[in-house]
Design an enzyme around this catalytic site. Structure first.
Site, short mmCIF file in Angstrom:
data_model
loop_
_atom_site.label_atom_id
_atom_site.label_comp_id
_atom_site.label_asym_id
_atom_site.label_seq_id
_atom_site.Cartn_x
_atom_site.Cartn_y
_atom_site.Cartn_z
N TYR A 132 -10.83 46.54 51.81
CA TYR A 132 -9.48 46.10 52.18
C TYR A 132 -9.48 45.45 53.57
CZ TYR A 132 -4.37 46.60 52.71
OH TYR A 132 -3.02 46.38 52.89
N LYS A 139 -8.45 41.60 54.34
CA LYS A 139 -7.33 41.28 55.21
C LYS A 139 -7.77 40.48 56.43
CE LYS A 139 -3.91 43.10 52.91
NZ LYS A 139 -2.95 42.21 52.24
#
Length: 257
Positions: A158, A162
């Site tokens: 993640y 991001k």
């Protein structure tokens, strides 16, 4: 600036991952701002209540089911938006999933799934929508990053996705600026959503306790709400924001490194 002054009648916005949480709040806000709103989510039925809410308030909306990591599905969905609502000149890449785990436990499937939705999805959606923006000589792309881009235990996939979205944002801003298209990113901190509730469940902490602990670490003394992110999107997509591009704004209740 009054809400009336921010309205954008006649323009169409696309919001991915818009059936709930931050995406739903963004879709509702853009509907109030005067945009026709395409509510995109993996499950079309899940997005219909949001679309119906926008229409009940006097706006125009359409729910569409699409896997943003599927190239053909994305092209078809964006074409449908153009045909039924009008050429999309605002895109909010919000769709996201989590597959949290420590590195030694993380599977290749966990990695690929997160990269597929966040990075591949933002790429495919942006590529499909930009042609309408460049033809119009006006466009806004807003990508949802996260404070996890700075690093977060148990989120190697993640965090990498991001962080990648921030580089993607800056590059698109360089490429598309001469066509009247701005590209910016929002990096939320702790926002009260189903996703943060899932994180609390994963670590075995009651959500209310999880939120209270987070609030103690935030300078403004509270956790964020989806509406906080929606308000920031509303700024980025206005006419008045045309000189703001390639930026990453951390909406986290305080400064971030």
């Amino acid at each position: 600036m009054s809400e009336q002054e921010t309205r954008q009648p006649g323009r169409t916005a696309v919001v991915t991952g818009a059936a709930r949480g931050i995406g739903a709040a963004i879709a509702r806000r853009l509907g109030r701002d005067g945009f026709a709103v395409a509510v995109l989510d993996l499950d079309e039925a899940a997005g219909k209540p949001v679309a119906e809410e926008i229409e009940a308030a006097g706006g125009r909306a359409l729910a569409i089911g699409v896997d943003v990591a599927d190239e053909q599905a994305v092209e078809a969905a964006v074409a449908r938006v153009a045909a039924e609502l009008g050429a999309p000149t605002v895109l909010v890449n919000n769709a996201g999933i989590i597959r949290d785990n420590l590195l030694f436990k993380m599977t290749a499937g966990d990695w690929d799934a997160v990269m597929g939705v966040h990075l591949r999805g933002a790429f495919l959606m942006s590529r499909a929508a930009q042609k309408y923006m460049t033809e119009a000589g006006w466009g806004r792309i807003v990508n949802l990053s996260s404070t996890s881009a700075l690093g977060n235990r148990g989120q190697a996939n993640y965090a990498a996705a991001k962080a990648g979205l921030q580089g993607f944002t800056k590059t698109l801003a360089i490429e598309l600026g001469r066509f009247g298209v701005t590209v910016n990113a929002i990096a939320p901190g702790f926002i009260e959503t189903d996703m943060t509730a899932a994180t609390a469940a994963r670590v075995g902490v009651p959500f209310e306790d999880f939120k209270a602990a987070a609030a103690k670490q935030i300078p403004v003394g509270r956790v964020g709400r989806p509406e906080d992110i929606a308000a920031t999107v509303s700024f980025f997509v206005r006419e008045e924001s045309s000189f703001v591009s390639g930026q990453v704004i951390y909406v986290a209740g305080g400064p971030c490194d």
